[in-house]
Motif scaffolding. Sequence first.
Motif: not given
Length: 151
Positions: A133, A10-17, A129, A73
Amino acid sequence: MAHTPVNHPARPIYRAIGGLTGLYLVVFGVLGIITTAGDELFAQDDTHVLGQGTNFGFSLLSVLLGIVVLVGTVLGRNIDVAINQWLAYALMAIGLGSLAFIRTDANIFNFSVFTVIVMLTVSMVLLMAGMYGKVGSEEEAEAFQKARLVL
Protein backbone atom coordinates in the motif's frame (compact mmCIF):
# COMPACT_ATOMS: atom_id res chain seq x y z
CA MET A 1 13.05 -0.32 1.88
CA ALA A 2 14.18 -1.07 -1.64
CA HIS A 3 12.12 -4.27 -1.89
CA THR A 4 8.81 -2.66 -0.91
CA PRO A 5 6.85 -1.64 -4.01
CA VAL A 6 6.00 2.03 -4.34
CA ASN A 7 2.77 3.07 -6.09
CA HIS A 8 1.73 -0.52 -6.71
CA PRO A 9 -1.13 -0.59 -9.24
CA ALA A 10 -3.36 -2.50 -6.83
CA ARG A 11 -2.66 -0.30 -3.78
CA PRO A 12 -6.31 0.90 -3.48
CA ILE A 13 -7.38 -2.73 -3.24
CA TYR A 14 -4.78 -3.45 -0.57
CA ARG A 15 -5.84 -0.35 1.34
CA ALA A 16 -9.46 -1.53 1.20
CA ILE A 17 -8.41 -4.98 2.39
CA GLY A 18 -6.63 -3.37 5.34
CA GLY A 19 -9.75 -1.36 6.14
CA LEU A 20 -11.94 -4.47 5.96
CA THR A 21 -9.56 -6.23 8.33
CA GLY A 22 -9.89 -3.34 10.77
CA LEU A 23 -13.67 -3.51 10.39
CA TYR A 24 -13.57 -7.25 11.18
CA LEU A 25 -11.60 -6.54 14.36
CA VAL A 26 -14.15 -3.93 15.43
CA VAL A 27 -17.15 -6.18 14.71
CA PHE A 28 -15.54 -9.11 16.52
CA GLY A 29 -14.69 -6.90 19.47
CA VAL A 30 -18.17 -5.37 19.72
CA LEU A 31 -19.81 -8.81 19.56
CA GLY A 32 -17.35 -9.98 22.19
CA ILE A 33 -18.15 -7.04 24.45
CA ILE A 34 -21.86 -7.77 24.11
CA THR A 35 -21.34 -11.47 24.83
CA THR A 36 -18.98 -11.00 27.77
CA ALA A 37 -20.72 -8.05 29.39
CA GLY A 38 -20.70 -8.54 33.15
CA ASP A 39 -17.83 -11.06 33.12
CA GLU A 40 -14.41 -10.46 34.59
CA LEU A 41 -11.90 -8.59 32.45
CA PHE A 42 -9.67 -11.62 31.85
CA ALA A 43 -12.12 -14.45 32.52
CA GLN A 44 -11.04 -17.90 31.39
CA ASP A 45 -14.22 -19.72 30.47
CA ASP A 46 -15.84 -21.20 27.38
CA THR A 47 -17.06 -17.92 25.85
CA HIS A 48 -16.89 -17.98 22.04
CA VAL A 49 -17.70 -15.27 19.50
CA LEU A 50 -17.61 -16.08 15.78
CA GLY A 51 -16.05 -19.41 16.74
CA GLN A 52 -13.16 -17.79 18.59
CA GLY A 53 -12.46 -17.91 22.30
CA THR A 54 -12.54 -14.47 23.85
CA ASN A 55 -13.10 -12.53 27.03
CA PHE A 56 -13.93 -8.93 27.88
CA GLY A 57 -10.27 -7.82 27.83
CA PHE A 58 -9.52 -9.30 24.42
CA SER A 59 -12.76 -7.90 23.03
CA LEU A 60 -11.77 -4.39 24.18
CA LEU A 61 -8.30 -4.87 22.68
CA SER A 62 -9.83 -6.00 19.37
CA VAL A 63 -12.05 -2.91 19.20
CA LEU A 64 -9.08 -0.65 19.97
CA LEU A 65 -6.83 -2.27 17.37
CA GLY A 66 -9.61 -2.26 14.77
CA ILE A 67 -10.21 1.45 15.32
CA VAL A 68 -6.48 2.14 14.95
CA VAL A 69 -6.43 0.26 11.62
CA LEU A 70 -9.56 2.07 10.39
CA VAL A 71 -8.16 5.49 11.36
CA GLY A 72 -4.91 4.66 9.56
CA THR A 73 -6.85 3.57 6.49
CA VAL A 74 -8.86 6.78 6.45
CA LEU A 75 -5.77 8.97 6.92
CA GLY A 76 -3.68 7.18 4.28
CA ARG A 77 -0.45 9.00 3.37
CA ASN A 78 1.63 5.94 4.30
CA ILE A 79 0.35 6.20 7.88
CA ASP A 80 -1.77 3.15 7.13
CA VAL A 81 1.30 1.33 5.81
CA ALA A 82 3.19 1.87 9.07
CA ILE A 83 0.18 1.00 11.24
CA ASN A 84 -0.59 -2.15 9.26
CA GLN A 85 2.99 -3.39 9.33
CA TRP A 86 3.65 -2.73 13.02
CA LEU A 87 0.27 -4.05 14.07
CA ALA A 88 0.81 -7.17 11.96
CA TYR A 89 4.04 -7.91 13.81
CA ALA A 90 2.36 -7.25 17.17
CA LEU A 91 -0.55 -9.57 16.34
CA MET A 92 1.91 -12.27 15.25
CA ALA A 93 3.68 -11.99 18.59
CA ILE A 94 0.38 -12.07 20.50
CA GLY A 95 -0.86 -15.05 18.50
CA LEU A 96 2.32 -17.09 18.84
CA GLY A 97 2.76 -16.14 22.48
CA SER A 98 -0.78 -17.12 23.33
CA LEU A 99 -0.33 -20.42 21.50
CA ALA A 100 2.43 -21.25 23.96
CA PHE A 101 0.12 -20.55 26.93
CA ILE A 102 -3.17 -21.82 25.52
CA ARG A 103 -3.78 -24.52 28.17
CA THR A 104 -2.35 -22.68 31.14
CA ASP A 105 -3.52 -20.03 33.57
CA ALA A 106 -1.40 -17.52 31.61
CA ASN A 107 -4.00 -17.57 28.79
CA ILE A 108 -5.30 -14.15 29.83
CA PHE A 109 -7.14 -13.49 26.55
CA ASN A 110 -8.99 -16.84 26.66
CA PHE A 111 -7.60 -17.86 23.26
CA SER A 112 -8.50 -21.11 21.57
CA VAL A 113 -6.53 -22.71 18.76
CA PHE A 114 -8.99 -21.25 16.28
CA THR A 115 -8.45 -17.78 17.75
CA VAL A 116 -4.70 -18.16 17.24
CA ILE A 117 -5.24 -19.21 13.63
CA VAL A 118 -7.50 -16.21 13.00
CA MET A 119 -5.05 -13.80 14.69
CA LEU A 120 -2.15 -15.09 12.59
CA THR A 121 -4.26 -14.84 9.43
CA VAL A 122 -5.33 -11.29 10.29
CA SER A 123 -1.71 -10.37 10.92
CA MET A 124 -0.61 -11.76 7.55
CA VAL A 125 -3.40 -9.86 5.76
CA LEU A 126 -2.39 -6.63 7.51
CA LEU A 127 1.25 -7.24 6.64
CA MET A 128 0.32 -7.78 2.99
CA ALA A 129 -1.76 -4.60 2.98
CA GLY A 130 1.14 -2.73 4.55
CA MET A 131 3.70 -4.04 2.10
CA TYR A 132 1.78 -3.19 -1.06
CA GLY A 133 0.00 0.00 0.00
CA LYS A 134 3.01 2.34 -0.02
CA VAL A 135 2.55 5.59 -1.92
CA GLY A 136 5.44 7.69 -3.13
CA SER A 137 6.50 10.24 -5.67
CA GLU A 138 7.09 9.36 -9.30
CA GLU A 139 10.85 9.50 -8.70
CA GLU A 140 10.58 6.95 -5.89
CA ALA A 141 8.43 4.67 -8.03
CA GLU A 142 10.88 4.98 -10.93
CA ALA A 143 13.82 4.19 -8.62
CA PHE A 144 11.99 1.14 -7.35
CA GLN A 145 11.32 -0.05 -10.92
CA LYS A 146 14.95 0.41 -11.91
CA ALA A 147 16.16 -1.43 -8.81
CA ARG A 148 13.69 -4.24 -9.46
CA LEU A 149 14.82 -4.63 -13.06
CA VAL A 150 18.48 -4.84 -12.02
CA LEU A 151 17.82 -7.81 -9.75
